[in-house]
Write an enzyme that holds these catalytic residues in place. Structure first.
Site, mmCIF file in Angstrom:
data_model
loop_
_atom_site.group_PDB
_atom_site.id
_atom_site.type_symbol
_atom_site.label_atom_id
_atom_site.label_comp_id
_atom_site.label_asym_id
_atom_site.label_seq_id
_atom_site.Cartn_x
_atom_site.Cartn_y
_atom_site.Cartn_z
ATOM 1 N N GLU A 139 -3.947 -9.022 3.387
ATOM 2 C CA GLU A 139 -5.258 -9.653 3.169
ATOM 3 C C GLU A 139 -5.137 -10.952 2.396
ATOM 4 O O GLU A 139 -6.133 -11.476 1.892
ATOM 5 C CB GLU A 139 -6.192 -8.685 2.441
ATOM 6 C CG GLU A 139 -6.470 -7.436 3.249
ATOM 7 C CD GLU A 139 -7.568 -6.564 2.656
ATOM 8 O OE1 GLU A 139 -8.187 -6.937 1.648
ATOM 9 O OE2 GLU A 139 -7.796 -5.487 3.223
ATOM 10 N N LYS B 109 -18.430 -0.188 5.883
ATOM 11 C CA LYS B 109 -17.608 -0.865 6.892
ATOM 12 C C LYS B 109 -18.171 -0.507 8.269
ATOM 13 O O LYS B 109 -18.053 0.646 8.704
ATOM 14 C CB LYS B 109 -16.162 -0.383 6.811
ATOM 15 C CG LYS B 109 -15.417 -0.794 5.542
ATOM 16 C CD LYS B 109 -14.101 -0.041 5.473
ATOM 17 C CE LYS B 109 -13.141 -0.625 4.459
ATOM 18 N NZ LYS B 109 -11.970 0.265 4.272
HETATM 19 C C1 2PG Z 1 -9.966 -0.883 2.155
HETATM 20 C C2 2PG Z 1 -9.723 -1.868 3.275
HETATM 21 C C3 2PG Z 1 -9.954 -3.283 2.862
HETATM 22 P P1 2PG Z 1 -8.309 -1.201 5.355
HETATM 23 O O1 2PG Z 1 -9.232 0.084 1.970
HETATM 24 O O2 2PG Z 1 -10.956 -1.022 1.446
HETATM 25 O O3 2PG Z 1 -9.179 -3.626 1.732
HETATM 26 O O4 2PG Z 1 -8.443 -1.694 3.833
HETATM 27 O O5 2PG Z 1 -9.096 -2.137 6.190
HETATM 28 O O6 2PG Z 1 -6.845 -1.232 5.659
HETATM 29 O O7 2PG Z 1 -8.876 0.183 5.381
HETATM 30 MG MG MG Z 2 -10.639 0.965 0.396
#
Ligand code: 2PG
Ligand code: MG
Length: 428
Positions: A204, A336
């Site tokens: 990231e 998300k």
């Molecule tokens: C998280 C995300 C973003 P990933 O764990 O919060 O940092 O990671 O998209 O790999 O789940």
């Molecule tokens: Mg997370």
């Protein structure tokens, strides 16, 4: 009311150089909307499933099947439908998939289609998406959580804690907050370089965590904030994403970096020590996604002091949020869209968070694209925070910069949540 005229799916490439799904929706009035599926690396087991081709090619990550489905089934389903009602269109997609895990059409296909429909509707109305989403007029910009060191699954397990982030909570505006973060990011890099620990960046864009032990990440971050000229805590505070499911094996918590095993009680004591020593205001997934007792005890002990954020633990699920609230677990939800599968299900998770009085942070994924729709979701839905990764690489900067433009467009009406989310903590 205008209708959907065209749906076009294609394969594009994400920030890790892996294939992902993009869908364009064109309406009969000529308006267009685009959706791109992001991808996680540290994924909760309850997330909507991505449809990947598997096999040898491209590490099994190819999405040819998903794109084919977008250009056949999804197209046939959507073309000719009125665009007015997002919930109705998302319900059509979910019903056509027909699985609880979204495994037939794929969560990646669904979220790309759903975001494309949403963007097309805003384009057709001629308003910015964030404004279309607002239920009441609100010009308060969520506080950014910005990664400085990236570990865990985003740095091949180089350290155990996944995200070491800063929160410019003392700034007077979002623009000022970003400037502060730019200074802290640069300063953290100079400090690493001085000690010969500057080894590039993780997924990231945060610095590769060349640390001897996990606490060094928080210690370094505190020093970088101070050396950049800010009050650690008052002006710029620290947030962590422990992503603890990644380092629990066979029921045992283990920090590989320092060969250290913890019982839940020992881990809570360690967190408590960190909270006493460093200006930490938020910890995400402090325990594993199935460790309900651990999460409850963590919230009981620390929920009055900090944001206790559920990401893998809540997977953007309205049902899980309500269950957690009943059990006194977490006080903040990470949102998300691709965990939920569609915009409507994501909005339901946001509504659940509001209903139970939890704060919420809209988040990008570790595998991202240039798409900045999530910024509009964060502002439009009235999020307390938004989390996009680090302060480098354009798939991240596209999002930070989009919020800057929106703040500018608001002129004098623009507000900034700043310290507010941390000062108005609900009792756990
Ligand atoms: C998280 C995300 C973003 P990933 O764990 O919060 O940092 O990671 O998209 O790999 O789940
Ligand atoms: Mg997370």
């Amino acid at each position: 009311m205008t209708t959907i005229a065209r749906v076009e799916g294609r394969r594009i490439w994400d920030s890790r150089g892996r294939p992902t799904v993009e869908i364009d929706v064109t309406l009969a009035d000529g308006s267009r909307g685009r959706g791109m599926a992001p991808a996680g690396a540290s994924m909760g087991s309850g997330e909507a499933l991505e449809l990947r081709d598997g096999g040898e090619r491209l590490g099994g990550y190819d999405v040819r099947r998903a794109v084919e489905l977008a250009n056949t089934e999804v197209r046939a389903l959507l073309v000719g439908q009125p665009i007015a009602d997002q919930a109705q269109l998302d319900a059509l997609l979910v019903a056509a998939d027909g699985t609880s895990a979204r495994s037939r059409l794929g969560g990646n296909t669904l979220i790309a289609a759903s975001l494309a429909l949403l963007n097309a509707r805003a384009a057709s109305r001629g308003v910015p998406l964030w404004r279309m989403l607002q239920e009441t007029e609100n010009h308060s910009i969520p506080v950014p959580e910005i990664q400085i060191f990236g570990g865990g699954a985003h740095a091949r397990g180089r350290c155990d804690i996944q995200d070491f982030l800063v929160v410019p909570c003392g700034a007077l505006s979002y623009a000022e907050g970003l400037e502060w973060v730019a200074e802290v990011y640069a300063c953290a890099g100079r400090r690493l370089a001085r000690r010969g620990q500057l080894q590039g960046v993780a997924d990231e864009g945060g610095y590769w965590p060349a640390f001897q032990h996990n606490e060094e990440g928080v210690e370094e971050l505190t020093r970088a904030i101070e050396e950049a000229g800010f009050a650690a805590g008052g002006q710029v505070a620290i947030a962590l994403d422990a992503a603890a499911s990644q380092w629990r094996k066979d029921g045992q918590y283990r920090w590989q970096l320092e060969s250290r095993d913890f019982t839940v009680a020992q881990l809570l004591d360690e967190y408590g020590r960190w909270l006493d020593r460093y200006p930490i205001v938020s910890i995400e997934d402090p325990l594993a996604e199935d460790d309900h007792d651990g999460m409850r005890e963590f919230t009981r002990r620390f929920g009055g002091r900090i944001q206790v954020v559920g990401d893998d633990y809540l997977v953007t699920s309205a049902a899980r949020i309500e269950q957690a609230a009943r059990a006194g677990i977490c006080n903040t939800v990470l949102i998300k869209p691709n965990q939920a599968g569609t915009v409507t299900e994501t909005a339901a998770a946001v509504a659940a968070a509001k209903r139970v009085g939890y704060r919420f942070i809209v988040s990008a994924r570790s595998g991202e694209t240039e798409d900045a729709t999530m910024v509009h979701l964060a502002l439009g839905w009235g999020a307390d925070g938004f989390k996009v990764g680090s302060f480098t690489r354009s798939e991240r900067m596209a999002k930070w910069n989009e919020m800057l433009r929106i703040e500018e467009s608001m002129g004098r009406r623009a507000g900034y949540r700043g310290a507010e989310p941390f000062l108005s903590r609900p009792a756990p």
